[in-house]
Design a protein around this motif. Structure first.
Motif, PDB file in Angstrom:
ATOM      1  N   MET A   2       4.813  -7.496 -25.724  1.00  0.00           N
ATOM      2  CA  MET A   2       4.077  -8.467 -24.924  1.00  0.00           C
ATOM      3  C   MET A   2       2.583  -8.160 -25.026  1.00  0.00           C
ATOM      4  O   MET A   2       2.184  -6.987 -25.037  1.00  0.00           O
ATOM      5  N   PHE A   3       1.782  -9.225 -25.084  1.00  0.00           N
ATOM      6  CA  PHE A   3       0.332  -9.029 -25.042  1.00  0.00           C
ATOM      7  C   PHE A   3      -0.208  -9.678 -23.777  1.00  0.00           C
ATOM      8  O   PHE A   3      -0.044 -10.876 -23.544  1.00  0.00           O
ATOM      9  N   ILE A   4      -0.842  -8.847 -22.939  1.00  0.00           N
ATOM     10  CA  ILE A   4      -1.375  -9.302 -21.651  1.00  0.00           C
ATOM     11  C   ILE A   4      -2.873  -8.964 -21.603  1.00  0.00           C
ATOM     12  O   ILE A   4      -3.266  -7.908 -21.097  1.00  0.00           O
ATOM     13  N   PRO A   5      -3.714  -9.842 -22.153  1.00  0.00           N
ATOM     14  CA  PRO A   5      -5.153  -9.572 -22.077  1.00  0.00           C
ATOM     15  C   PRO A   5      -5.632  -9.662 -20.637  1.00  0.00           C
ATOM     16  O   PRO A   5      -5.087 -10.428 -19.829  1.00  0.00           O
ATOM     17  N   SER A   6      -6.648  -8.880 -20.316  1.00  0.00           N
ATOM     18  CA  SER A   6      -7.223  -8.891 -18.968  1.00  0.00           C
ATOM     19  C   SER A   6      -8.584  -9.564 -19.011  1.00  0.00           C
ATOM     20  O   SER A   6      -9.432  -9.199 -19.830  1.00  0.00           O
ATOM     21  N   ILE A   7      -8.758 -10.544 -18.158  1.00  0.00           N
ATOM     22  CA  ILE A   7     -10.024 -11.271 -18.103  1.00  0.00           C
ATOM     23  C   ILE A   7     -10.695 -10.995 -16.767  1.00  0.00           C
ATOM     24  O   ILE A   7     -10.045 -10.599 -15.800  1.00  0.00           O
ATOM     25  N   GLY A   8     -12.018 -11.194 -16.723  1.00  0.00           N
ATOM     26  CA  GLY A   8     -12.733 -10.954 -15.477  1.00  0.00           C
ATOM     27  C   GLY A   8     -13.911 -11.889 -15.340  1.00  0.00           C
ATOM     28  O   GLY A   8     -14.400 -12.457 -16.317  1.00  0.00           O
ATOM     29  N   PRO A   9     -14.413 -12.058 -14.112  1.00  0.00           N
ATOM     30  CA  PRO A   9     -15.529 -12.969 -13.858  1.00  0.00           C
ATOM     31  C   PRO A   9     -16.888 -12.377 -14.192  1.00  0.00           C
ATOM     32  O   PRO A   9     -17.899 -13.067 -14.192  1.00  0.00           O
ATOM     33  N   GLY A  10     -16.919 -11.068 -14.459  1.00  0.00           N
ATOM     34  CA  GLY A  10     -18.164 -10.368 -14.730  1.00  0.00           C
ATOM     35  C   GLY A  10     -17.970  -8.889 -14.428  1.00  0.00           C
ATOM     36  O   GLY A  10     -16.855  -8.449 -14.112  1.00  0.00           O
ATOM     37  N   TYR A  11     -19.060  -8.122 -14.544  1.00  0.00           N
ATOM     38  CA  TYR A  11     -18.966  -6.694 -14.244  1.00  0.00           C
ATOM     39  C   TYR A  11     -20.327  -6.216 -13.741  1.00  0.00           C
ATOM     40  O   TYR A  11     -21.365  -6.474 -14.369  1.00  0.00           O
ATOM     41  N   MET A  12     -20.314  -5.513 -12.620  1.00  0.00           N
ATOM     42  CA  MET A  12     -21.549  -4.935 -12.083  1.00  0.00           C
ATOM     43  C   MET A  12     -21.184  -3.805 -11.136  1.00  0.00           C
ATOM     44  O   MET A  12     -20.614  -4.036 -10.067  1.00  0.00           O
ATOM     45  N   ASP A  13     -21.487  -2.562 -11.545  1.00  0.00           N
ATOM     46  CA  ASP A  13     -21.116  -1.397 -10.731  1.00  0.00           C
ATOM     47  C   ASP A  13     -22.294  -0.497 -10.398  1.00  0.00           C
ATOM     48  O   ASP A  13     -22.117   0.677 -10.073  1.00  0.00           O
ATOM     49  N   THR A  14     -23.520  -1.048 -10.488  1.00  0.00           N
ATOM     50  CA  THR A  14     -24.700  -0.196 -10.296  1.00  0.00           C
ATOM     51  C   THR A  14     -24.878   0.277  -8.855  1.00  0.00           C
ATOM     52  O   THR A  14     -25.724   1.132  -8.591  1.00  0.00           O
ATOM     53  N   SER A  15     -24.078  -0.241  -7.935  1.00  0.00           N
ATOM     54  CA  SER A  15     -24.124   0.273  -6.563  1.00  0.00           C
ATOM     55  C   SER A  15     -23.518   1.659  -6.488  1.00  0.00           C
ATOM     56  O   SER A  15     -23.937   2.480  -5.661  1.00  0.00           O
ATOM     57  N   VAL A  16     -22.523   1.938  -7.337  1.00  0.00           N
ATOM     58  CA  VAL A  16     -21.903   3.269  -7.358  1.00  0.00           C
ATOM     59  C   VAL A  16     -22.251   4.045  -8.631  1.00  0.00           C
ATOM     60  O   VAL A  16     -22.146   5.268  -8.658  1.00  0.00           O
ATOM     61  N   ARG A  17     -22.667   3.343  -9.685  1.00  0.00           N
ATOM     62  CA  ARG A  17     -23.136   3.981 -10.925  1.00  0.00           C
ATOM     63  C   ARG A  17     -24.497   3.377 -11.270  1.00  0.00           C
ATOM     64  O   ARG A  17     -24.601   2.525 -12.160  1.00  0.00           O
ATOM     65  N   PRO A  18     -25.549   3.788 -10.598  1.00  0.00           N
ATOM     66  CA  PRO A  18     -26.853   3.123 -10.734  1.00  0.00           C
ATOM     67  C   PRO A  18     -27.458   3.205 -12.132  1.00  0.00           C
ATOM     68  O   PRO A  18     -28.393   2.466 -12.443  1.00  0.00           O
ATOM     69  N   TRP A  19     -26.910   4.047 -12.980  1.00  0.00           N
ATOM     70  CA  TRP A  19     -27.408   4.235 -14.347  1.00  0.00           C
ATOM     71  C   TRP A  19     -26.640   3.395 -15.375  1.00  0.00           C
ATOM     72  O   TRP A  19     -26.936   3.427 -16.561  1.00  0.00           O
ATOM     73  N   ASN A  20     -25.665   2.591 -14.934  1.00  0.00           N
ATOM     74  CA  ASN A  20     -24.736   1.926 -15.862  1.00  0.00           C
ATOM     75  C   ASN A  20     -25.099   0.462 -16.132  1.00  0.00           C
ATOM     76  O   ASN A  20     -24.222  -0.402 -16.212  1.00  0.00           O
ATOM     77  N   PHE A  21     -26.364   0.167 -16.327  1.00  0.00           N
ATOM     78  CA  PHE A  21     -26.783  -1.217 -16.556  1.00  0.00           C
ATOM     79  C   PHE A  21     -26.238  -1.789 -17.859  1.00  0.00           C
ATOM     80  O   PHE A  21     -26.034  -2.993 -17.979  1.00  0.00           O
ATOM     81  N   GLN A  22     -25.997  -0.932 -18.851  1.00  0.00           N
ATOM     82  CA  GLN A  22     -25.577  -1.456 -20.155  1.00  0.00           C
ATOM     83  C   GLN A  22     -24.217  -2.139 -20.122  1.00  0.00           C
ATOM     84  O   GLN A  22     -23.913  -2.959 -20.987  1.00  0.00           O
ATOM     85  N   ASN A  23     -23.401  -1.818 -19.136  1.00  0.00           N
ATOM     86  CA  ASN A  23     -22.079  -2.451 -19.048  1.00  0.00           C
ATOM     87  C   ASN A  23     -22.043  -3.646 -18.093  1.00  0.00           C
ATOM     88  O   ASN A  23     -20.996  -4.282 -17.938  1.00  0.00           O
ATOM     89  N   THR A  24     -23.163  -3.957 -17.463  1.00  0.00           N
ATOM     90  CA  THR A  24     -23.213  -5.130 -16.588  1.00  0.00           C
ATOM     91  C   THR A  24     -22.995  -6.398 -17.408  1.00  0.00           C
ATOM     92  O   THR A  24     -23.544  -6.552 -18.501  1.00  0.00           O
ATOM     93  N   ARG A  25     -22.163  -7.279 -16.876  1.00  0.00           N
ATOM     94  CA  ARG A  25     -21.948  -8.589 -17.493  1.00  0.00           C
ATOM     95  C   ARG A  25     -22.208  -9.650 -16.422  1.00  0.00           C
ATOM     96  O   ARG A  25     -21.476  -9.746 -15.432  1.00  0.00           O
ATOM     97  N   ASN A  26     -23.258 -10.414 -16.637  1.00  0.00           N
ATOM     98  CA  ASN A  26     -23.648 -11.443 -15.675  1.00  0.00           C
ATOM     99  C   ASN A  26     -22.588 -12.534 -15.595  1.00  0.00           C
ATOM    100  O   ASN A  26     -22.006 -12.918 -16.607  1.00  0.00           O
ATOM    101  N   ARG A  27     -22.347 -13.031 -14.419  1.00  0.00           N
ATOM    102  CA  ARG A  27     -21.320 -14.062 -14.222  1.00  0.00           C
ATOM    103  C   ARG A  27     -21.724 -15.428 -14.792  1.00  0.00           C
ATOM    104  O   ARG A  27     -20.856 -16.268 -15.043  1.00  0.00           O
ATOM    105  N   ILE A  28     -22.996 -15.639 -14.969  1.00  0.00           N
ATOM    106  CA  ILE A  28     -23.537 -16.895 -15.524  1.00  0.00           C
ATOM    107  C   ILE A  28     -22.925 -18.098 -14.801  1.00  0.00           C
ATOM    108  O   ILE A  28     -22.442 -19.051 -15.422  1.00  0.00           O
TER     109      ILE A  28
END
Length: 446
Positions: free
Chosen positions: A342-368
């Motif tokens: 079975m293939f179950i891809p995972s989708i998401g509305p965006g990504y932003m964790d700089t509140s707990v990882r303030p240095w992780n801007f490179q993985n932020t994905r704007n929801r647009i």
């Protein structure tokens, strides 16, 4: 003296008779079925009051012939069916990852997870340039968005009720509950297995099913996994909300997501997932569909060799890993089809964790404004996913939630929001694509 006592008794008797007559007269004047209390003052004792009054007595008489219970049950079922009619039909091929690790002083004696610590960068030189400490709820929480329900407790039945209503609004049919064995927990929280019965009960009320997303708990190996699956099946397997997936052979089997499955070698997994394994669940009451996490490309062959039944990608950041990159999904699906996985891809509305990882801007994905989410849905449909999983309903720390969020400013912190859309924007997007997914699946199965 005796004459005085006799006179007193006569006076009291007359007084009591007078009061009794007044009460009888007042009672006869009271409209039948009125909401006034019992004239004898039994309102303080509800169990006694139920034996009185024009509305209740007929109900008790009906109970005696055994029909009232059935009537009330049918009424409740009818009311619930009418209430559920306002929601779109649940799509049981659309799953959402769900977290029960949040707590508040009212329900848990303290804040849990909302007060998430600020995680340091692994490089001390980089870490020195960022703040330390932890968040201080309820105004300051470990998230870049603020929930419409406020900083809530996962143990609060009203919270769970609100969540199930939102999940049904989104047409999601299955929630994948983050799970640790009894007595175990994540690094920043408390034990949560005791919350599962509440989740199952409320989910069933809303026709939502539940699967278990097994976390990489301490000591997880082939034997402990066997015991974990056995525990889940024996404790929760008979609940009507417990999800079972219909396989191509017509079997109904429970489904388990196994997070960070790559931490255990393929050889160890075969002990659990192959017929000949030492702790095999195959062809036992604890058999199921076990879905491994695909991160790197090489994991495809490892997952196949281990005896897993399928793979999912979890991460909501397109490009973060081989598995989470939309451009790879068709290739992954082809591999799965060729090997009966079975293939179950995972989708998401965006990504932003700089509140707990303030240095992780490179993985932020704007929801647009929802476009990022819709693009992920489209990629999953183009790959002809067997099931689509959504990361997540309420992983607030990583900003992947589709749960309702509101605009909020607290001190110097301005939380992100869904504007210019409403707080339920991502529930509505999910509902729209759930319907599209259903229609596409009908085409594929022809």
């Amino acid at each position: 003296m005796a004459r005085f006592r006799r006179k007193t008794c006569i006076t009291l008797t007359v007084l009591i008779l007078f009061i009794f007559v007044v009460i009888v007269i007042l009672k006869s004047l009271r409209p039948e079925g009125s909401g006034f209390g019992n004239p004898f003052g039994l309102g303080l004792f509800p169990h006694l009051r139920k034996a009185e009054g024009g509305q209740i007595q007929p109900q008790l008489r009906r109970d005696m012939d055994g029909t009232n219970g059935k009537v009330r049950s049918e009424e409740r079922a009818s009311e619930l069916e009418a209430a559920l009619g306002q929601y779109p039909a649940p799509n049981y091929n659309l799953h959402v990852f769900y977290y029960t690790w949040f707590g508040t002083p009212q329900f848990d004696g303290k804040y849990i997870h909302w007060d998430h610590p600020i995680l340091p960068h692994w490089d001390p030189k980089v870490a020195a340039g960022y703040p330390k400490g932890r968040h201080s709820p309820p105004e300051d929480i470990g998230a870049n968005f603020y929930p419409a329900l406020g900083a809530y407790s996962s143990r609060d039945p009203s919270t769970v009720e609100a969540h199930m209503q939102q999940i049904r609004t989104a047409a999601v049919g299955v929630l994948a509950i983050s799970w640790y064995p009894p007595g175990m927990k994540d690094d920043n929280g408390e034990t949560t297995d005791e919350i599962v019965p509440l989740i199952l009960d409320v989910a069933h009320k809303y026709q939502v099913k539940v699967v278990f997303h097994i976390e990489p708990y301490k000591g997880r190996d082939d034997l402990s996994m066997y015991n974990s699956v056995k525990y889940i099946m024996e404790r929760y397997g008979e609940h009507p909300a417990f999800y079972r997936h219909k396989t191509s052979s017509g079997k109904l089997l429970p489904l388990f997501y196994v997070y960070d499955s790559y931490l255990l070698s393929s050889e160890k997994w075969t002990s659990l997932l192959k017929d000949t394994g030492r702790h095999s669940v195959r062809n036992t009451p604890f058999d199921g569909l076990f879905i491994a996490l695909l991160v790197e490309e090489k994991h495809k062959k490892d997952i196949l060799a281990a005896g897993f039944d399928g793979m999912y990608t979890y991460f909501a950041t397109n490009g973060f890993s081989y598995g989470s990159s939309h451009s790879n999904w068709r290739t992954i699906k082809s591999f799965c089809d060729s090997n009966n996985l079975m293939f179950i891809p995972s989708i998401g509305p965006g990504y932003m964790d700089t509140s707990v990882r303030p240095w992780n801007f490179q993985n932020t994905r704007n929801r647009i404004n929802g476009k990022y989410y819709e693009t992920a849905f489209s990629a999953a449909l183009e790959a002809r996913a067997d099931i689509i999983s959504v990361t997540s309903f309420n992983e607030w720390h990583e900003g992947t939630q589709i749960e309702k969020a509101i605009p909020k400013t607290a001190g110097q912190t301005k939380y992100q929001d869904y504007l210019p859309h409403k707080s339920d924007a991502y529930l509505e997007i999910t509902r729209k694509w759930a319907e599209k997914f259903d229609k596409e699946r009908e085409k594929w199965l022809v």
